[in-house]
Design a protein around this motif. Structure first.
Motif, mmCIF file in Angstrom:
data_model
loop_
_atom_site.group_PDB
_atom_site.id
_atom_site.type_symbol
_atom_site.label_atom_id
_atom_site.label_comp_id
_atom_site.label_asym_id
_atom_site.label_seq_id
_atom_site.Cartn_x
_atom_site.Cartn_y
_atom_site.Cartn_z
ATOM 1 N N GLY A 1 25.299 -2.326 -4.094
ATOM 2 C CA GLY A 1 24.046 -2.281 -4.832
ATOM 3 C C GLY A 1 24.175 -2.885 -6.218
ATOM 4 O O GLY A 1 25.052 -2.490 -6.992
ATOM 5 N N ASP A 2 23.293 -3.832 -6.531
ATOM 6 C CA ASP A 2 23.250 -4.381 -7.888
ATOM 7 C C ASP A 2 22.925 -3.282 -8.883
ATOM 8 O O ASP A 2 23.407 -3.284 -10.011
ATOM 9 C CB ASP A 2 22.183 -5.479 -7.968
ATOM 10 C CG ASP A 2 22.441 -6.601 -6.996
ATOM 11 O OD1 ASP A 2 22.845 -7.687 -7.441
ATOM 12 O OD2 ASP A 2 22.253 -6.396 -5.779
ATOM 13 N N VAL A 3 22.078 -2.351 -8.443
ATOM 14 C CA VAL A 3 21.705 -1.190 -9.254
ATOM 15 C C VAL A 3 21.990 0.061 -8.434
ATOM 16 O O VAL A 3 21.568 0.166 -7.284
ATOM 17 C CB VAL A 3 20.217 -1.227 -9.659
ATOM 18 C CG1 VAL A 3 19.848 0.012 -10.473
ATOM 19 C CG2 VAL A 3 19.904 -2.503 -10.443
ATOM 20 N N ALA A 4 22.740 0.992 -9.016
ATOM 21 C CA ALA A 4 23.008 2.286 -8.384
ATOM 22 C C ALA A 4 22.237 3.358 -9.144
ATOM 23 O O ALA A 4 22.334 3.444 -10.365
ATOM 24 C CB ALA A 4 24.502 2.597 -8.408
ATOM 25 N N THR B 1 24.884 -1.920 -12.391
ATOM 26 C CA THR B 1 24.186 -1.138 -13.416
ATOM 27 C C THR B 1 23.863 0.219 -12.815
ATOM 28 O O THR B 1 23.353 0.300 -11.696
ATOM 29 C CB THR B 1 22.886 -1.835 -13.864
ATOM 30 O OG1 THR B 1 23.200 -3.124 -14.393
ATOM 31 C CG2 THR B 1 22.181 -1.004 -14.937
ATOM 32 N N VAL B 2 24.166 1.284 -13.551
ATOM 33 C CA VAL B 2 23.981 2.645 -13.061
ATOM 34 C C VAL B 2 22.860 3.312 -13.845
ATOM 35 O O VAL B 2 22.887 3.344 -15.078
ATOM 36 C CB VAL B 2 25.277 3.478 -13.211
ATOM 37 C CG1 VAL B 2 25.096 4.850 -12.567
ATOM 38 C CG2 VAL B 2 26.452 2.750 -12.604
ATOM 39 N N ILE B 3 21.890 3.842 -13.124
ATOM 40 C CA ILE B 3 20.770 4.568 -13.723
ATOM 41 C C ILE B 3 20.971 6.048 -13.409
ATOM 42 O O ILE B 3 20.904 6.453 -12.248
ATOM 43 C CB ILE B 3 19.420 4.079 -13.168
ATOM 44 C CG1 ILE B 3 19.280 2.562 -13.346
ATOM 45 C CG2 ILE B 3 18.274 4.828 -13.845
ATOM 46 C CD1 ILE B 3 19.329 2.070 -14.777
ATOM 47 N N ALA C 1 22.859 3.485 -17.910
ATOM 48 C CA ALA C 1 21.670 3.898 -18.662
ATOM 49 C C ALA C 1 21.368 5.334 -18.289
ATOM 50 O O ALA C 1 21.297 5.670 -17.105
ATOM 51 C CB ALA C 1 20.483 2.989 -18.339
ATOM 52 N N ARG C 2 21.208 6.222 -19.296
ATOM 53 C CA ARG C 2 21.085 7.653 -19.079
ATOM 54 C C ARG C 2 19.699 8.154 -19.471
ATOM 55 O O ARG C 2 19.204 7.832 -20.553
ATOM 56 C CB ARG C 2 22.146 8.397 -19.893
ATOM 57 C CG ARG C 2 23.585 8.028 -19.551
ATOM 58 C CD ARG C 2 24.517 8.253 -20.721
ATOM 59 N NE ARG C 2 24.202 7.354 -21.824
ATOM 60 C CZ ARG C 2 24.839 7.365 -22.998
ATOM 61 N NH1 ARG C 2 25.807 8.235 -23.204
ATOM 62 N NH2 ARG C 2 24.494 6.523 -23.943
ATOM 63 N N GLU C 3 19.110 8.951 -18.589
ATOM 64 C CA GLU C 3 17.824 9.558 -18.921
ATOM 65 C C GLU C 3 18.006 10.483 -20.113
ATOM 66 O O GLU C 3 18.954 11.264 -20.180
ATOM 67 C CB GLU C 3 17.276 10.345 -17.739
ATOM 68 C CG GLU C 3 15.889 10.915 -17.998
ATOM 69 C CD GLU C 3 15.334 11.750 -16.865
ATOM 70 O OE1 GLU C 3 14.163 12.157 -16.967
ATOM 71 O OE2 GLU C 3 16.074 12.006 -15.898
ATOM 72 N N GLY C 4 17.077 10.396 -21.050
ATOM 73 C CA GLY C 4 17.164 11.187 -22.268
ATOM 74 C C GLY C 4 17.820 10.455 -23.408
ATOM 75 O O GLY C 4 17.715 10.877 -24.566
ATOM 76 N N ALA D 1 9.750 9.033 -11.957
ATOM 77 C CA ALA D 1 9.101 7.785 -12.368
ATOM 78 C C ALA D 1 9.905 7.081 -13.451
ATOM 79 O O ALA D 1 10.056 5.845 -13.427
ATOM 80 C CB ALA D 1 7.683 8.074 -12.858
ATOM 81 N N ALA D 2 10.431 7.843 -14.403
ATOM 82 C CA ALA D 2 11.244 7.238 -15.461
ATOM 83 C C ALA D 2 12.495 6.594 -14.880
ATOM 84 O O ALA D 2 12.895 5.493 -15.279
ATOM 85 C CB ALA D 2 11.617 8.302 -16.490
ATOM 86 N N VAL D 3 13.117 7.278 -13.938
ATOM 87 C CA VAL D 3 14.320 6.742 -13.289
ATOM 88 C C VAL D 3 13.981 5.471 -12.507
ATOM 89 O O VAL D 3 14.709 4.469 -12.585
ATOM 90 C CB VAL D 3 14.943 7.809 -12.366
ATOM 91 C CG1 VAL D 3 16.034 7.203 -11.483
ATOM 92 C CG2 VAL D 3 15.512 8.962 -13.193
ATOM 93 N N ALA D 4 12.889 5.506 -11.755
ATOM 94 C CA ALA D 4 12.490 4.334 -10.969
ATOM 95 C C ALA D 4 12.200 3.138 -11.861
ATOM 96 O O ALA D 4 12.603 2.004 -11.557
ATOM 97 C CB ALA D 4 11.263 4.679 -10.119
ATOM 98 N N LEU D 5 11.494 3.370 -12.955
ATOM 99 C CA LEU D 5 11.167 2.284 -13.877
ATOM 100 C C LEU D 5 12.438 1.676 -14.451
ATOM 101 O O LEU D 5 12.585 0.443 -14.502
ATOM 102 C CB LEU D 5 10.269 2.808 -14.998
ATOM 103 C CG LEU D 5 9.916 1.806 -16.096
ATOM 104 C CD1 LEU D 5 9.143 0.619 -15.517
ATOM 105 C CD2 LEU D 5 9.097 2.484 -17.197
ATOM 106 N N ALA D 6 13.376 2.517 -14.880
ATOM 107 C CA ALA D 6 14.628 2.003 -15.442
ATOM 108 C C ALA D 6 15.407 1.208 -14.399
ATOM 109 O O ALA D 6 16.038 0.187 -14.719
ATOM 110 C CB ALA D 6 15.471 3.161 -15.974
ATOM 111 N N ALA D 7 15.383 1.670 -13.151
ATOM 112 C CA ALA D 7 16.094 0.961 -12.088
ATOM 113 C C ALA D 7 15.524 -0.440 -11.884
ATOM 114 O O ALA D 7 16.277 -1.419 -11.718
ATOM 115 C CB ALA D 7 16.027 1.755 -10.789
ATOM 116 N N VAL D 8 14.198 -0.548 -11.882
ATOM 117 C CA VAL D 8 13.573 -1.855 -11.682
ATOM 118 C C VAL D 8 13.785 -2.740 -12.910
ATOM 119 O O VAL D 8 14.037 -3.949 -12.785
ATOM 120 C CB VAL D 8 12.082 -1.691 -11.347
ATOM 121 C CG1 VAL D 8 11.377 -3.037 -11.304
ATOM 122 C CG2 VAL D 8 11.931 -0.973 -10.010
#
Length: 505
Positions: A221-224, A257-259, A283-286, A328-335
Motif C-alpha cells: 500500500g502506498d498509504v497505510a 505514508t502511514v495515517i 501523520a497522526r490524528e490530533g 472522516a478525518a482519517v479518510a481525508l488525510a489518507a486521500v
C-alpha cells in the motif's frame, strides 16, 4: 431531530440544506486528476458512488449461478479458521500474474471503523475522477458487496465470471499447498483480479483480520491507514493493544505514508517504531490532522476538518456519531497523502469536491435508520469499543425517550463488555440469535444479559423475526414511552438479517 423518514420516496435530500456548499462549480482543470495520481487514467463514469446493498439477482439463472459459487466457497475454511501465513495467497497471485501490482492501493487496518473509512476514502477518490476498486468485509447482506468498482458492488454476473476465471488457478494452488485456500483468500484473489481487469486507478483494501499474515497483505500500500485499535480477536491477535498493534503494523511497507487514527499509547508506540524501521512517513490524528469542530445536523453532522494541507470547513457528513467524524478525518488525510498533499504539493484538495464527496457517503448497517413509527436503527457494533461509540452516538443523534435493544452476537466475542456498554442506553433488551453457526445461543446470551441488566429488563426470543416484533411492540407502548425506538446490534450478520426482514434489500 436527526431521524430519517420511512420511505426513500419521501426522504428529503439532505443536500438541500447545503445548496450553498455543493452547488458551486469548480474551475479545476480536469487533467489535474491525472497529474495528482501519477498519470493514472481518469475514471469513465461520473456521479457519486452508489452505496446500495444489492438484493438477490432477479434473473433465476444468474441467481442459481451465484448460489453455486457461494456453495463452493462455503466448502472452504471460514473466516474464523486461520493458518497465519500469506504463502497460499502469494502463490495464487503468482499464478495469476501478480494482478495486485497493476494499481496503487490504500490499505486499511484497525479494530473499528475500517469499512466506514474505506467507503469515505472511496467516495473522495471517486469525486476526484479516479476509478476505484474497494474490498471490504464482512458483507451485510450479499457477498457481492465485498468487491466494489466505481463505488458500487460488482454485479452478480461479474462476481460469478470472476470466480470462474480464477477457479482453475485456485485449484492449482490447492493441489500444491498443505491447506486449501480459505474462503477469504479466494475472495481476496477475486477482488485483486477484478480490479486489474476493470482496470482501476486505485484500490481501497480493508484488512480482514490483523495485518502481517492477513490475505490482503500481498499488496504494498502506498498509504497505510490504521483506524483505532482496541481489544478484539484477542485469541488470535494478542491480549494487549500493543500486541494487536504489532500484528496490524505489518501492513506498513517501506517508504509508505502511514495515517494513524488516535491510538492507545502502547499501540501508538508500536506503530511508530514500525514506521521508523521501514522509513515510512507518519501523520497522526490530533497532531498533523484531525476534527476541529462538529455539530449535529439533520441526518448527520457538519464538520470542520484539518487535513494535511489545511482546513476544510462546513463539510456535511450524512452519518451519525463522533466516531464517524474521526473516521472522516482519517479518510481525508489518507486521500491527501495519496495525492501528495503535505509532501509533494502544499495546497489542499479542492474544497467543493471534498464537500460533495462526503455528502454522498453512506455506510449500510452503521447507525442506519430502516424504519419509522417506531424508528428502527441498525448498527453492526460487535465489540465493547464499537458498542461504546454507538451508545454515545445514538444518544447524541436521536431523542428516544425509551430505547429497546435487539442483540444477537457471535459466541467468540466479548459479550459481557458489549452488553455493559449498552446497559445505560437500553430500557430493555431482547436477546436473540442469527442463523450463523457462530451465533451465541439465545439462552446463553440471556444468562449474561440478566447479570448485566437484571431479569426484569431482559426478554428472550431465539428467532430474530420474533425478537424484532417483540422490540417494536415494546417501543410502541403508549403514554410516557411514546418516543420509543429500537436498536438492532451485536453482529454484522444480525444486522444484515434484520435489514432483510425489515424490507431493505
Amino acid at each position: 431531530m436527526s431521524e430519517l423518514p420511512p420511505n426513500d420516496s419521501e426522504q428529503p435530500d439532505p443536500l438541500d440544506s447545503f445548496d450553498e456548499i455543493i452547488a458551486a462549480e469548480t474551475d479545476r482543470d480536469p487533467d489535474l486528476a491525472v497529474i495528482e495520481a501519477g498519470s493514472r487514467t481518469l475514471r469513465t463514469q461520473g456521479g457519486p458512488p452508489q452505496a446500495d446493498v444489492p438484493a438477490r439477482p432477479e434473473d433465476p439463472e444468474v441467481d442459481r449461478a451465484l448460489r453455486e459459487v457461494e456453495a463452493e466457497l462455503a466448502t472452504r475454511w471460514g473466516e474464523t479458521k486461520l493458518e497465519p501465513s500469506v504463502s497460499r495467497i502469494a502463490a495464487l497471485m503468482d499464478v495469476l500474474g501478480e494482478p495486485q501490482r497493476s494499481y496503487p492501493s490504500i490499505h486499511i487496518t484497525g479494530t473499528n471503523g475500517k469499512t466506514s473509512t474505506a467507503r469515505m476514502v472511496e467516495a473522495l477518490l471517486g469525486a476526484f475522477e479516479l476509478r476505484t476498486g474497494r474490498y471490504t468485509s464482512p458483507h451485510v447482506q450479499s457477498i457481492t458487496e465485498r468487491i466494489s468498482l466505481d463505488g458500487a458492488p460488482i454485479s452478480a454476473e461479474r462476481f460469478v465470471e470472476t470466480y470462474r476465471d480464477i477457479k482453475p488457478y485456485v485449484e492449482m494452488v490447492d493441489s500444491q499447498q498443505e491447506y486449501r485456500l480459505s474462503f477469504f483468500e479466494v475472495l481476496t484473489g477475486m477482488a485483486y483480479a477484478a480490479f486489474a481487469d476493470a482496470p482501476v486507478d486505485v484500490a481501497v483494501v480493508e484488512v480482514g483480520m490483523g495485518g502481517s499474515w492477513d490475505a490482503t497483505n500481498v499488496i504494498d500500500g502506498d498509504v497505510a491507514v490504521v483506524t483505532p485499535i482496541d481489544l478484539d480477536h484477542t485469541d488470535r491477535l494478542g491480549e494487549t493493544t500493543a500486541e494487536i498493534a504489532a500484528e496490524k503494523a505489518g501492513i506498513v511497507k517501506r517508504d509508505a505514508t502511514v495515517i494513524l487514527a488516535q491510538q492507545p499509547v502502547d499501540a501508538a508506540q508500536v506503530l511508530l517504531k514500525r514506521s521508523v524501521d521501514v522509513n515510512a512517513t507518519v501523520a497522526r490524528e490530533g497532531l498533523e490532522f484531525g476534527v476541529l469542530a462538529r455539530q449535529v445536523a439533520v441526518g448527520g453532522q457538519l464538520l470542520t476538518l484539518r487535513g494535511l494541507g489545511g482546513e476544510y470547513p462546513e463539510v456535511y457528513l450524512p452519518l451519525h456519531g463522533a466516531h464517524q467524524a474521526h473516521n472522516a478525518a482519517v479518510a481525508l488525510a489518507a486521500v491527501e497523502a495519496f495525492f501528495g498533499v503535505g509532501a509533494q504539493r502544499p495546497e489542499p484538495l479542492d474544497l467543493d469536491t471534498v464537500r460533495k464527496a462526503f455528502a454522498a457517503v453512506s455506510s449500510p448497517g452503521r447507525l442506519e435508520v430502516v424504519r419509522r413509527s417506531p424508528t428502527v436503527v441498525l448498527d453492526a457494533a460487535h465489540n465493547p469499543a464499537g458498542a461504546r461509540a454507538t451508545a454515545e452516538a445514538i444518544g447524541e443523534a436521536f431523542q428516544f425517550s425509551r430505547l429497546i435493544g435487539v442483540v444477537g452476537v457471535s459466541a467468540d466475542k466479548n459479550v459481557r463488555g458489549l452488553l455493559e456498554a449498552f446497559e445505560p442506553v437500553f430500557a430493555e433488551v431482547v436477546v436473540t440469535q442469527n442463523t450463523s453457526h457462530r451465533a451465541m445461543d439465545a439462552d446463553a446470551l440471556a444468562g449474561i444479559a440478566v447479570e448485566v441488566f437484571g431479569e426484569e429488563r431482559v426478554q428472550v426470543e431465539p428467532r430474530l423475526p420474533d425478537a424484532l416484533e417483540a422490540a417494536i411492540t415494546l417501543a410502541e407502548e403508549e403514554g410516557e414511552f411514546a418516543g420509543g425506538g429500537v436498536l438492532v446490534t451485536g453482529s454484522v450478520i444480525t444486522v444484515g438479517e434484520a435489514r432483510l426482514l425489515l424490507g431493505k434489500g
